[in-house]
Write a protein that holds these residues in place. Structure first.
Motif, PDB file in Angstrom:
ATOM      1  N   GLN A   3       0.863  -1.186   0.000  1.00 38.45           N
ATOM      2  CA  GLN A   3       0.000   0.000   0.000  1.00 38.45           C
ATOM      3  C   GLN A   3       0.901   1.238   0.000  1.00 38.45           C
ATOM      4  OE1 GLN A   3      -0.663  -2.469   2.645  1.00 38.45           O
ATOM      5  NE2 GLN A   3      -1.800  -3.452   0.999  1.00 38.45           N
ATOM      6  N   VAL A   5       1.224   5.619  -0.081  1.00 37.37           N
ATOM      7  CA  VAL A   5       0.580   6.901   0.187  1.00 37.37           C
ATOM      8  C   VAL A   5       1.588   8.019  -0.068  1.00 37.37           C
ATOM      9  CG1 VAL A   5      -0.572   8.363   1.877  1.00 37.37           C
ATOM     10  CG2 VAL A   5      -0.927   5.877   1.922  1.00 37.37           C
ATOM     11  N   CYS A  22       6.688   8.989  -0.392  1.00 36.96           N
ATOM     12  CA  CYS A  22       5.721   7.908  -0.588  1.00 36.96           C
ATOM     13  C   CYS A  22       6.000   6.869   0.484  1.00 36.96           C
ATOM     14  CB  CYS A  22       5.868   7.321  -1.981  1.00 36.96           C
ATOM     15  SG  CYS A  22       4.861   5.854  -2.276  1.00 36.96           S
ATOM     16  N   TYR A  95       2.448  10.094  -9.000  1.00 34.08           N
ATOM     17  CA  TYR A  95       2.099   8.824  -8.377  1.00 34.08           C
ATOM     18  C   TYR A  95       3.358   8.019  -8.098  1.00 34.08           C
ATOM     19  CZ  TYR A  95      -2.539   9.735 -10.380  1.00 34.08           C
ATOM     20  OH  TYR A  95      -3.741  10.295 -10.725  1.00 34.08           O
ATOM     21  N   TRP A 112      -0.213   1.090  -6.750  1.00 31.52           N
ATOM     22  CA  TRP A 112      -0.182   2.525  -6.984  1.00 31.52           C
ATOM     23  C   TRP A 112      -0.706   3.286  -5.774  1.00 31.52           C
ATOM     24  CZ3 TRP A 112       1.596   4.781 -11.507  1.00 31.52           C
ATOM     25  CH2 TRP A 112       1.877   3.903 -12.557  1.00 31.52           C
ATOM     26  N   GLY A 113      -0.123   4.472  -5.560  1.00 31.51           N
ATOM     27  CA  GLY A 113      -0.672   5.391  -4.581  1.00 31.51           C
ATOM     28  C   GLY A 113      -1.814   6.187  -5.176  1.00 31.51           C
ATOM     29  N   GLN A 114      -2.371   7.079  -4.382  1.00 28.84           N
ATOM     30  CA  GLN A 114      -3.531   7.847  -4.828  1.00 28.84           C
ATOM     31  C   GLN A 114      -3.117   9.116  -5.572  1.00 28.84           C
ATOM     32  OE1 GLN A 114      -2.223   8.124  -1.856  1.00 28.84           O
ATOM     33  NE2 GLN A 114      -2.139  10.343  -1.518  1.00 28.84           N
ATOM     34  N   THR A 116      -0.387  12.800  -5.720  1.00 27.87           N
ATOM     35  CA  THR A 116      -0.275  14.109  -5.066  1.00 27.87           C
ATOM     36  C   THR A 116      -0.064  15.162  -6.145  1.00 27.87           C
ATOM     37  OG1 THR A 116       0.868  15.371  -3.331  1.00 27.87           O
ATOM     38  CG2 THR A 116       2.234  13.897  -4.661  1.00 27.87           C
TER      39      THR A 116
END
Length: 122
Positions: A3, A5, A22, A95, A112-114, A116
């Motif tokens: 996960q 972020v 990240c 990302y 993948w992250g969400q 920024t």
């Protein structure tokens, strides 16, 4: 599983700097290739940089070479992107992503992250 972020995005003037982070969770972080990608409005997601699991091998897109630096701290489960000499064309959502192999094609990245937002004003 991994996960991811991201954080650190924002608004900066051309010529300025930002550092993206990240943070990852998951047992496979230390063995994963990690990458940064970006996507501007109405454009496809594009490769920025990737780094090997040990941090010893890095690769950059020509558009950011010499301005951006990718790094990782496996003890902190964190990936970084230091961005210097920013240009308006660097404006995009950034990302982080994880893969088992080092590729520039985003299709090879499983996690993948969400994202920024980075905005560079002229």
């Amino acid at each position: 599983q991994v996960q991811l972020v991201e954080s650190g995005g924002g608004l900066v003037q051309a010529g300025g700097s930002l550092r993206l982070s990240c943070v990852a969770s998951g047992r496979t972080f230390g063995s994963s290739v990690l990458g940064w990608f970006r996507q501007a409005p109405m454009k496809e997601r594009e490769f920025v940089a990737h780094i090997s699991w040990s941090g010893g091998i890095t690769f950059y897109a020509d558009s950011v070479k010499g301005r951006f630096t990718i790094s990782r701290d496996n003890a902190k489960n964190t990936l970084y992107l230091q961005m210097n000499s920013l240009k308006p064309e660097d404006t995009a959502v950034y990302y982080c992503a994880a893969s088992q192999i080092a590729r520039t094609n985003p299709q090879f990245y499983q996690y993948w992250g969400q994202g920024t937002q980075v905005t560079v004003s002229s």
